[in-house]
Design a protein around this motif. Structure first.
Motif, mmCIF file in Angstrom:
data_model
loop_
_atom_site.group_PDB
_atom_site.id
_atom_site.type_symbol
_atom_site.label_atom_id
_atom_site.label_comp_id
_atom_site.label_asym_id
_atom_site.label_seq_id
_atom_site.Cartn_x
_atom_site.Cartn_y
_atom_site.Cartn_z
ATOM 1 N N ALA A 164 14.463 23.671 -1.042
ATOM 2 C CA ALA A 164 15.910 23.431 -1.026
ATOM 3 C C ALA A 164 16.598 24.704 -0.579
ATOM 4 N N SER A 165 17.844 24.572 -0.190
ATOM 5 C CA SER A 165 18.590 25.754 0.242
ATOM 6 C C SER A 165 18.957 26.601 -0.975
ATOM 7 N N SER A 186 22.144 25.348 -2.687
ATOM 8 C CA SER A 186 21.957 24.197 -3.569
ATOM 9 C C SER A 186 21.341 24.618 -4.900
ATOM 10 N N GLU A 222 16.689 26.781 4.758
ATOM 11 C CA GLU A 222 16.344 25.525 4.093
ATOM 12 C C GLU A 222 15.451 25.723 2.868
ATOM 13 N N ASP A 243 16.354 17.817 -5.731
ATOM 14 C CA ASP A 243 16.127 16.734 -4.775
ATOM 15 C C ASP A 243 17.131 15.604 -4.990
ATOM 16 N N ASN A 286 20.670 16.697 -3.886
ATOM 17 C CA ASN A 286 20.814 16.726 -2.434
ATOM 18 C C ASN A 286 20.832 15.323 -1.845
ATOM 19 N N GLU A 323 23.814 13.646 0.303
ATOM 20 C CA GLU A 323 23.589 13.062 1.625
ATOM 21 C C GLU A 323 24.025 11.599 1.655
#
Length: 218
Positions: free
Chosen positions: A13-14, A17, A105, A149, A152, A156
């Motif tokens: 993950a970034s 985030s 990322e 996860d 995110n 999205e």
């Protein structure tokens, strides 16, 4: 009895985030098996519980969590948790420093914890405290990653839905004909920390290590 752990774990993950999630103290505490924040006093003080099961013995700790630092510049968190069991025969203290490192990322979650136990808890689980703490940290990171996860995916999905609404009111699909991706469900950590399951995980890792060394030695 004191155990010090200093570990670094990769996250898919970034860094932005991961840092966003780390600022949610209640969510972070919820990633720890058996732990739960029961009351928020203010932005830096919380009350919580953690339940530990070692065979037939179950110990429930109640205590306080204090956030000593939450630094956006270094993306780091420093907190201290202190608790005692219901009988007052055991006590535990945790001093934790965690930070999100990297960019792009992928990123890394680094953590250093000092856990001190005294009384009955130290007598029962003293010899296993180090290995169990390491397995506990692995499970914490797995739960933290799962929450990332889901967070995110939800973001999205919301973005896809907004794009579809803007492009065509009432359209059943997102822009480009792809359906919005639903948020992933996050499996809640168990209500109690089962020490025996962590012992089994330690044995499993040990056996894997033996066969790995044999394979490399051929």
């Amino acid at each position: 009895m004191k155990v010090v752990l200093d570990k670094v774990f990769p996250l898919a993950a970034s860094a932005d985030s991961a840092w966003q999630l780390m600022q949610d103290i209640e969510a972070v505490a919820g990633c720890m098996p058996g732990a739960k924040v029961t009351e928020r006093i203010d932005d830096t003080h919380y009350k919580g519980t953690i339940t530990v099961k070692l065979g037939p013995a179950t110990m429930a700790f109640k205590g306080d969590i204090e956030v000593l630092a939450l630094d956006a510049a270094s993306r780091s968190l420093h907190l201290v948790g202190k608790g005692t069991d219901s009988t007052g025969s055991s006590a535990a203290t945790m001093n934790l420093t965690a930070a999100v490192q990297g960019s792009g990322e992928g990123c890394e979650l680094s953590g250093k914890s000092e856990v001190t136990m005294s009384g009955k808890a130290a007598a029962i689980g003293g010899r296993l405290m180090g290995p169990v703490s390491e397995q506990l940290l692995k499970q914490f990171v797995a739960n933290f990653s799962a929450r990332l996860d889901a967070m995110n995916a939800q973001a999205e999905g919301a973005g896809d839905a907004a794009s579809a609404t803007a492009g065509e009111a009432g359209a059943p699909e997102a822009a480009g004909g792809a359906p919005a991706r639903p948020a992933q469900a996050v499996q809640a950590p168990p209500a109690e920390l089962n020490g025996l399951s962590f012992v089994w995980a330690m044995i499993r890792d040990w056996v894997r290590g033996i066969f790995s060394h044999k394979a490399h030695g051929r």
